[in-house]
Design a protein around this motif. Structure first.
Motif, mmCIF file in Angstrom:
data_model
loop_
_atom_site.group_PDB
_atom_site.id
_atom_site.type_symbol
_atom_site.label_atom_id
_atom_site.label_comp_id
_atom_site.label_asym_id
_atom_site.label_seq_id
_atom_site.Cartn_x
_atom_site.Cartn_y
_atom_site.Cartn_z
ATOM 1 N N LEU A 143 93.310 -93.645 -45.195
ATOM 2 C CA LEU A 143 93.174 -94.186 -43.843
ATOM 3 C C LEU A 143 93.705 -93.246 -42.777
ATOM 4 C CD1 LEU A 143 92.513 -96.648 -42.003
ATOM 5 C CD2 LEU A 143 94.847 -97.442 -42.446
ATOM 6 N N ASN A 195 91.275 -100.719 -49.550
ATOM 7 C CA ASN A 195 90.579 -101.573 -48.598
ATOM 8 C C ASN A 195 89.087 -101.607 -48.909
ATOM 9 O OD1 ASN A 195 88.952 -101.415 -45.704
ATOM 10 N ND2 ASN A 195 90.521 -103.004 -45.768
ATOM 11 N N THR A 197 86.271 -101.351 -47.596
ATOM 12 C CA THR A 197 85.767 -100.905 -46.304
ATOM 13 C C THR A 197 84.290 -101.195 -46.114
ATOM 14 O OG1 THR A 197 87.402 -99.121 -46.505
ATOM 15 C CG2 THR A 197 85.834 -98.968 -44.693
ATOM 16 N N ASP A 198 83.519 -101.197 -47.202
ATOM 17 C CA ASP A 198 82.103 -101.531 -47.061
ATOM 18 C C ASP A 198 81.922 -102.958 -46.561
ATOM 19 O OD1 ASP A 198 83.132 -102.448 -49.497
ATOM 20 O OD2 ASP A 198 81.189 -102.351 -50.505
ATOM 21 N N GLU A 200 84.271 -104.602 -44.862
ATOM 22 C CA GLU A 200 84.826 -104.616 -43.500
ATOM 23 C C GLU A 200 83.745 -104.243 -42.488
ATOM 24 O OE1 GLU A 200 87.793 -105.584 -42.738
ATOM 25 O OE2 GLU A 200 89.273 -104.983 -44.247
ATOM 26 N N GLN A 201 82.983 -103.214 -42.804
ATOM 27 C CA GLN A 201 81.958 -102.733 -41.875
ATOM 28 C C GLN A 201 80.852 -103.757 -41.697
ATOM 29 O OE1 GLN A 201 81.160 -98.969 -43.780
ATOM 30 N NE2 GLN A 201 82.692 -97.884 -42.575
ATOM 31 N N ILE A 207 87.250 -98.392 -38.810
ATOM 32 C CA ILE A 207 88.450 -97.782 -39.387
ATOM 33 C C ILE A 207 89.622 -97.975 -38.431
ATOM 34 C CG2 ILE A 207 89.489 -95.652 -40.221
ATOM 35 C CD1 ILE A 207 87.205 -96.733 -41.956
ATOM 36 N N ILE A 210 91.035 -101.419 -38.817
ATOM 37 C CA ILE A 210 91.839 -101.550 -40.036
ATOM 38 C C ILE A 210 93.227 -100.945 -39.821
ATOM 39 C CG2 ILE A 210 92.000 -100.909 -42.474
ATOM 40 C CD1 ILE A 210 88.886 -100.808 -42.448
ATOM 41 N N LEU A 225 90.191 -95.923 -48.716
ATOM 42 C CA LEU A 225 89.056 -96.595 -48.099
ATOM 43 C C LEU A 225 87.878 -96.596 -49.068
ATOM 44 C CD1 LEU A 225 89.309 -94.997 -44.531
ATOM 45 C CD2 LEU A 225 90.212 -97.222 -45.299
ATOM 46 N N VAL A 227 84.621 -96.968 -49.191
ATOM 47 C CA VAL A 227 83.542 -97.025 -48.206
ATOM 48 C C VAL A 227 82.187 -97.407 -48.801
ATOM 49 C CG1 VAL A 227 84.668 -95.406 -46.632
ATOM 50 C CG2 VAL A 227 83.170 -94.536 -48.429
#
Length: 280
Positions: A143, A195, A197-198, A200-201, A207, A210, A225, A227
């Motif tokens: 991150l 996290n 992250t995929d 989250e997006q 980012i 987060i 992350l 991703v």
């Protein structure tokens, strides 16, 4: 299901209580794919049981939220809206009544199974699923810059914590994770937050969002992350939070589904730390 716990059908699907029907349907499909029964065939027994429980909960949550009147009544029960004159109400079809009964029966039954499994053993230490296989290595963006690679921490006990900003239990356990990192890192513990992250997006988080979220909790341990979802896929992550304890020689030893406490972490670290470093 009380809103006092922070757990609602909306949080289960990962959407806001103000989400429209299209957003709810899209979130349901995304979560449904994550819990696809075809992916459960090679999971450990406890993980498979929990995953099936979550699938039943998802089905029932969508059953409630996909119908405007059922959703309205649910929102009232959770204190998310006030009572108002109901819209024109249609009669439930026989198929809908049968589906509601089946989903409710499955959810209650699976919750009972998981309760029995997670409360059947040790009193002094929290029950966790025991494993004995190599931890899948991963390298991911960190991150704050650079990368995180699991293999570089060989020789240390590693706690891998999978989490997301939308997950209420994840928020509650952050102080315990940070405390354990501060107290035990010099004794051989490494905490890595992974996290999702995929996801989250998909939910509109960046980012920067987060990072700002973690700053509120003073988190300083590494954050990997995920991703593209590859790490979560390798570790068969279903509910959040999920945490793995990795031994000094790189073996997965314990998996914990749900919120961790500082006592949970301290107990497992005391067991797994190198013999020469254990206190008498």
């Amino acid at each position: 299901m009380s809103s006092m716990t922070g757990y609602t059908y909306y949080s289960l699907l990962g959407v806001s209580p103000t989400a429209d029907q299209a957003a709810i349907a899209a979130a349901y499909e995304q979560q449904r794919q994550r819990y696809d029964p075809a992916r459960l065939t090679d999971l450990d027994g406890e993980l498979a049981t929990i995953a099936r429980q979550r699938l039943a909960e998802l089905e029932h949550a969508y059953y409630v939220l996909s119908d405007p009147e059922r959703r309205r009544q649910y929102d009232i029960s959770q204190g998310l809206t006030t009572s108002s004159p109901p819209p024109a109400r249609r009669t439930l079809s026989r198929k809908e009544v049968i589906s509601a009964f089946i989903f409710s029966f499955l959810a209650v039954g699976l919750v009972a199974i998981v309760w029995l499994m997670t409360n059947r053993d040790t009193v002094n230490t929290p029950p966790m699923g025991q494993l004995d296989r190599p931890a899948p290595n991963f390298t991911a963006p960190e991150l704050r810059g650079g990368t995180v690679e699991l293999a570089q921490y060989r020789g240390r006990v590693v706690l891998i914590n999978f989490w997301g900003t939308w997950c209420e239990p994840c928020k509650r356990e952050l102080p315990a994770l940070q405390q354990a990192y501060e107290q035990f890192s010099e004794q051989g513990l490494m905490v890595i937050g992974v996290n999702l992250t995929d996801d989250e997006q998909v939910n509109g988080q960046t980012i920067e969002d987060i990072a700002a979220f973690l700053a509120q909790y003073g988190v300083t341990y590494p954050i990997a992350l995920d991703v593209d979802g590859a790490i979560a896929e390798a570790y068969r992550i279903f509910p959040l939070p999920t945490s793995y304890f990795v031994t000094t020689d790189g073996q997965l030893r314990y998996v914990h589904i749900g919120e961790l406490t500082f006592a949970d972490i301290a107990a497992r670290f005391a067991e797994l730390r190198p013999v020469g470093d254990k206190q008498p």
